[in-house]
Design an enzyme around this catalytic site. Structure first.
Site, short mmCIF file in Angstrom:
data_model
loop_
_atom_site.label_atom_id
_atom_site.label_comp_id
_atom_site.label_asym_id
_atom_site.label_seq_id
_atom_site.Cartn_x
_atom_site.Cartn_y
_atom_site.Cartn_z
N CYS A 154 -6.71 6.71 0.35
CA CYS A 154 -5.94 7.37 1.42
C CYS A 154 -5.02 8.45 0.87
O CYS A 154 -4.46 9.23 1.63
CB CYS A 154 -5.13 6.34 2.20
SG CYS A 154 -3.94 5.50 1.16
N ASP B 10 -2.14 7.99 -0.51
CA ASP B 10 -0.73 7.62 -0.43
C ASP B 10 -0.16 7.31 -1.82
O ASP B 10 -0.89 6.85 -2.69
CB ASP B 10 -0.54 6.42 0.50
CG ASP B 10 -0.83 6.79 1.95
OD1 ASP B 10 -0.93 7.99 2.23
OD2 ASP B 10 -0.95 5.89 2.78
N CYS C 281 1.67 5.43 4.57
CA CYS C 281 1.62 4.89 5.92
C CYS C 281 2.75 3.88 6.17
O CYS C 281 3.44 3.46 5.24
CB CYS C 281 0.28 4.22 6.14
SG CYS C 281 0.13 2.68 5.23
N CYS D 296 -2.81 -1.54 1.50
CA CYS D 296 -1.50 -0.87 1.41
C CYS D 296 -0.51 -1.74 0.64
O CYS D 296 0.34 -1.21 -0.09
CB CYS D 296 -0.95 -0.58 2.80
SG CYS D 296 -2.14 0.15 3.91
FE1 FES Z 1 -2.61 4.43 2.47
FE2 FES Z 1 -1.65 2.44 3.83
S1 FES Z 1 -3.13 3.86 4.47
S2 FES Z 1 -1.24 2.93 1.78
#
Ligand code: FES
Length: 144
Positions: free
Chosen positions: A33, A35, A58, A102
């Site tokens: 993702c 992140d 997120c 996550c």
């Molecule tokens: Fe990337 Fe939650 S969607 S850490």
């Protein structure tokens, strides 16, 4: 779909920010993702005196970082090592299946920060593996 605790930690994250001259810093990213999570530790006499996080990600990642910092505050290094994603998820009363990955970021960032602390102090933390995805090297001044 999210527990009240997740919503609470997402809306009012605890220990958000950074620690200047931290004793250990760990930054990890989720390849899927994109992140990113960073955890800062202040350690004195083997005890986590302070911990802060920054998460570019997120809501579930924010909530898990927040809960992870609460769980490691005041703990010994060895106890902090046992704050796993399972422990964080349990403390949050669970996460939807699609968001379990996550919570892994929080564990990985914490372990990366502990690894950094150990490296800086020339010590070995038993049971601690080198971080898989520490993207901290050379990015100390980076802001996100
Ligand atoms: Fe990337 Fe939650 S969607 S850490």
């Amino acid at each position: 779909m999210y527990s009240e605790k997740v919503m609470d930690h997402f809306s009012n994250p605890r220990n958000m920010g950074e620690i200047e001259n931290a004793d250990g810093v760990g930054t990890v990213g989720n390849a899927k993702c994109g992140d990113i999570m960073r955890i800062y530790l202040k350690v004195e006499n083997d005890i986590v005196q302070d911990v802060k996080f920054k998460t570019f990600g997120c809501g579930a990642a924010v909530a898990t970082s927040s809960m992870a910092t609460e769980l490691v505050m005041g703990k010994t290094i060895q106890e902090a090592l046992h704050v796993t994603n399972a422990a964080v998820m349990e403390a949050l009363d669970g996460l939807p299946k699609a968001k379990v990955h996550c919570s892994l970021l929080a564990e990985e960032a914490l372990h990366a920060a502990l690894w950094d602390y150990a490296q800086k102090n020339d010590m070995i933390i038993e049971g601690l593996e080198p971080p898989k995805a520490d993207v901290h090297d050379g990015e100390e001044e980076e802001e996100f």
